[in-house]
Write a protein that holds these residues in place. Structure first.
Motif, PDB file in Angstrom:
ATOM      1  N   LEU A 188       4.162   4.299  -9.657  1.00  0.00           N
ATOM      2  CA  LEU A 188       3.715   3.224  -8.422  1.00  0.00           C
ATOM      3  C   LEU A 188       3.374   2.120  -8.927  1.00  0.00           C
ATOM      4  O   LEU A 188       3.579   1.161  -8.674  1.00  0.00           O
ATOM      5  CB  LEU A 188       3.071   4.096  -7.531  1.00  0.00           C
ATOM      6  CG  LEU A 188       3.695   5.005  -6.396  1.00  0.00           C
ATOM      7  CD1 LEU A 188       2.510   5.448  -5.633  1.00  0.00           C
ATOM      8  CD2 LEU A 188       4.577   3.970  -5.371  1.00  0.00           C
ATOM      9  N   LEU A 242      -9.030   4.356  -6.978  1.00  0.00           N
ATOM     10  CA  LEU A 242      -7.865   4.488  -5.863  1.00  0.00           C
ATOM     11  C   LEU A 242      -8.337   4.135  -4.721  1.00  0.00           C
ATOM     12  O   LEU A 242      -9.604   3.841  -4.455  1.00  0.00           O
ATOM     13  CB  LEU A 242      -7.280   5.989  -5.969  1.00  0.00           C
ATOM     14  CG  LEU A 242      -6.635   6.556  -7.306  1.00  0.00           C
ATOM     15  CD1 LEU A 242      -6.261   8.169  -6.972  1.00  0.00           C
ATOM     16  CD2 LEU A 242      -5.456   5.964  -7.675  1.00  0.00           C
ATOM     17  N   LEU A 244       1.630   8.571  -9.660  1.00  0.00           N
ATOM     18  CA  LEU A 244       0.614   7.439  -9.595  1.00  0.00           C
ATOM     19  C   LEU A 244       1.278   6.236 -10.610  1.00  0.00           C
ATOM     20  O   LEU A 244       1.214   5.114 -10.265  1.00  0.00           O
ATOM     21  CB  LEU A 244      -0.601   7.773  -9.878  1.00  0.00           C
ATOM     22  CG  LEU A 244      -1.314   8.590  -8.535  1.00  0.00           C
ATOM     23  CD1 LEU A 244      -2.691   9.295  -9.039  1.00  0.00           C
ATOM     24  CD2 LEU A 244      -1.535   7.737  -7.471  1.00  0.00           C
ATOM     25  N   ASN A 302      -4.829   0.130  -3.840  1.00  0.00           N
ATOM     26  CA  ASN A 302      -3.754   0.209  -2.669  1.00  0.00           C
ATOM     27  C   ASN A 302      -3.244   1.636  -2.516  1.00  0.00           C
ATOM     28  O   ASN A 302      -2.314   1.565  -1.855  1.00  0.00           O
ATOM     29  CB  ASN A 302      -3.024  -0.972  -2.672  1.00  0.00           C
ATOM     30  CG  ASN A 302      -3.435  -2.392  -2.724  1.00  0.00           C
ATOM     31  OD1 ASN A 302      -4.744  -2.116  -2.207  1.00  0.00           O
ATOM     32  ND2 ASN A 302      -2.907  -3.153  -2.766  1.00  0.00           N
ATOM     33  N   ILE A 303      -3.704   2.622  -3.321  1.00  0.00           N
ATOM     34  CA  ILE A 303      -2.877   3.919  -3.099  1.00  0.00           C
ATOM     35  C   ILE A 303      -3.788   5.161  -2.677  1.00  0.00           C
ATOM     36  O   ILE A 303      -4.951   5.170  -3.505  1.00  0.00           O
ATOM     37  CB  ILE A 303      -2.388   4.352  -4.418  1.00  0.00           C
ATOM     38  CG1 ILE A 303      -1.264   3.337  -5.168  1.00  0.00           C
ATOM     39  CG2 ILE A 303      -1.507   5.782  -4.511  1.00  0.00           C
ATOM     40  CD1 ILE A 303      -0.748   3.498  -6.585  1.00  0.00           C
ATOM     41  N   HIS A 308       0.680  -1.280   0.080  1.00  0.00           N
ATOM     42  CA  HIS A 308      -0.236  -0.130  -0.008  1.00  0.00           C
ATOM     43  C   HIS A 308       0.833   1.263   0.093  1.00  0.00           C
ATOM     44  O   HIS A 308       2.162   1.072   0.544  1.00  0.00           O
ATOM     45  CB  HIS A 308      -0.993   0.072   1.001  1.00  0.00           C
ATOM     46  CG  HIS A 308      -1.806  -1.058   1.247  1.00  0.00           C
ATOM     47  ND1 HIS A 308      -1.370  -2.258   1.941  1.00  0.00           N
ATOM     48  CD2 HIS A 308      -3.166  -1.573   0.969  1.00  0.00           C
ATOM     49  CE1 HIS A 308      -2.491  -3.215   1.847  1.00  0.00           C
ATOM     50  NE2 HIS A 308      -3.511  -2.858   1.191  1.00  0.00           N
ATOM     51  N   ALA A 309       0.170   2.342  -0.372  1.00  0.00           N
ATOM     52  CA  ALA A 309       1.113   3.457  -0.418  1.00  0.00           C
ATOM     53  C   ALA A 309       0.418   4.547  -0.306  1.00  0.00           C
ATOM     54  O   ALA A 309      -1.071   4.661  -0.743  1.00  0.00           O
ATOM     55  CB  ALA A 309       1.877   3.601  -2.059  1.00  0.00           C
ATOM     56  N   PHE A 329       2.376  -1.507  -7.418  1.00  0.00           N
ATOM     57  CA  PHE A 329       1.419  -1.086  -6.698  1.00  0.00           C
ATOM     58  C   PHE A 329       0.088  -0.882  -7.143  1.00  0.00           C
ATOM     59  O   PHE A 329       0.041  -0.019  -8.251  1.00  0.00           O
ATOM     60  CB  PHE A 329       1.526   0.353  -5.859  1.00  0.00           C
ATOM     61  CG  PHE A 329       2.722   0.168  -4.733  1.00  0.00           C
ATOM     62  CD1 PHE A 329       2.567   0.259  -3.207  1.00  0.00           C
ATOM     63  CD2 PHE A 329       3.954   0.216  -5.168  1.00  0.00           C
ATOM     64  CE1 PHE A 329       3.591   0.083  -2.627  1.00  0.00           C
ATOM     65  CE2 PHE A 329       5.048   0.214  -4.299  1.00  0.00           C
ATOM     66  CZ  PHE A 329       4.885   0.014  -3.049  1.00  0.00           C
ATOM     67  N   ILE A 332       0.540   8.969  -0.859  1.00  0.00           N
ATOM     68  CA  ILE A 332       1.153  10.178  -1.501  1.00  0.00           C
ATOM     69  C   ILE A 332       0.682  11.595  -0.744  1.00  0.00           C
ATOM     70  O   ILE A 332      -0.593  11.842  -0.756  1.00  0.00           O
ATOM     71  CB  ILE A 332       1.016  10.327  -3.004  1.00  0.00           C
ATOM     72  CG1 ILE A 332       1.364   8.991  -3.770  1.00  0.00           C
ATOM     73  CG2 ILE A 332       1.563  11.644  -3.469  1.00  0.00           C
ATOM     74  CD1 ILE A 332       1.011   9.084  -5.366  1.00  0.00           C
TER      75      ILE A 332
END
Length: 217
Positions: free
Chosen positions: A96, A129, A93, A105-106, A11-12, A101, A14
């Protein structure tokens, strides 16, 4: 850009900072959230470019866009700069996703100017997202939202947070953003706090709870 990348992260988030700040300025927020150690999350905190800011006598500082005046909504966020910055975050994005990713999971998150760019980007992103978190902010080019909003945005989990005593981005601007999003058919969580243009301790708990709901499998 600060890139906190623990091993095994799937997961990420920003994080986009406000005017005159930097990615490093939001790093203490990430630490204060104290997310579970068994949920490794990658945190990316990019820096806005330095540019002259009209309302600050043309002095150069980090800003996602110029603010020409507080009187006209169109001058509050110069659209050409907003689109330029949104394209940059959209590229991040894509990077990623290329690294493995999943878009779902963002999370995109931002404070003040950063929230403007986070919302502008997320609401137009073609893939669903994990969520959009906006703190003490407003919408840029709201009159174009319905036309430009992606189909994926209709199911986007959205959370807006604002200070009742905010003297930089008045609470009324947050209310306007909420009404504009709802008028576009979107649903969002809304939180108000007895604070000014800042992030308060009770808010941290709400951010943590909301993020975990978006990031947990």
């Amino acid at each position: 850009m600060i890139d906190i990348h623990p091993a095994g992260a799937r997961h990420a988030v920003i994080w986009l900072h406000g005017l005159g700040d930097s990615g490093a300025g939001l790093a203490p927020l990430v630490e204060a959230l104290a997310l579970p150690a068994d949920l490794p999350v990658r945190h990316l905190l990019p820096d806005a470019p330095e540019r002259p800011i009209t309302i600050n006598m043309g002095y150069k500082m980090r800003g996602w866009y110029d603010i020409r005046s507080f009187d006209d909504p169109a001058d509050r966020a110069v659209e050409a700069h907003v689109r330029e910055s949104a394209d940059r975050i959209a590229a991040l994005l894509s990077q990623l996703v290329a690294e493995g990713f999943a878009p779902g999971n963002i999370v995109l998150a931002g404070f003040s100017q950063g929230g403007v760019i986070a919302s502008f980007t997320a609401l137009r992103h073609p893939a669903p997202l994990a969520g959009l978190l906006c703190m003490s902010t407003y919408l840029a080019a709201p009159e174009q939202l319905v036309e430009e909003m992606s189909e994926a945005a209709r199911a986007l989990p959205i959370c807006y947070m604002h200070g009742i005593y905010d003297d930089v981005v008045p609470l009324s601007m947050g209310w306007d953003a909420r009404q504009q999003l709802e008028a576009a058919g979107l649903t969002l969580a809304w939180h108000e706090y007895p604070m000014r243009h800042e992030i308060c301790r009770p808010q941290l708990g709400d951010i943590r709870t909301w993020l975990l709901a978006r990031l947990l499998p």
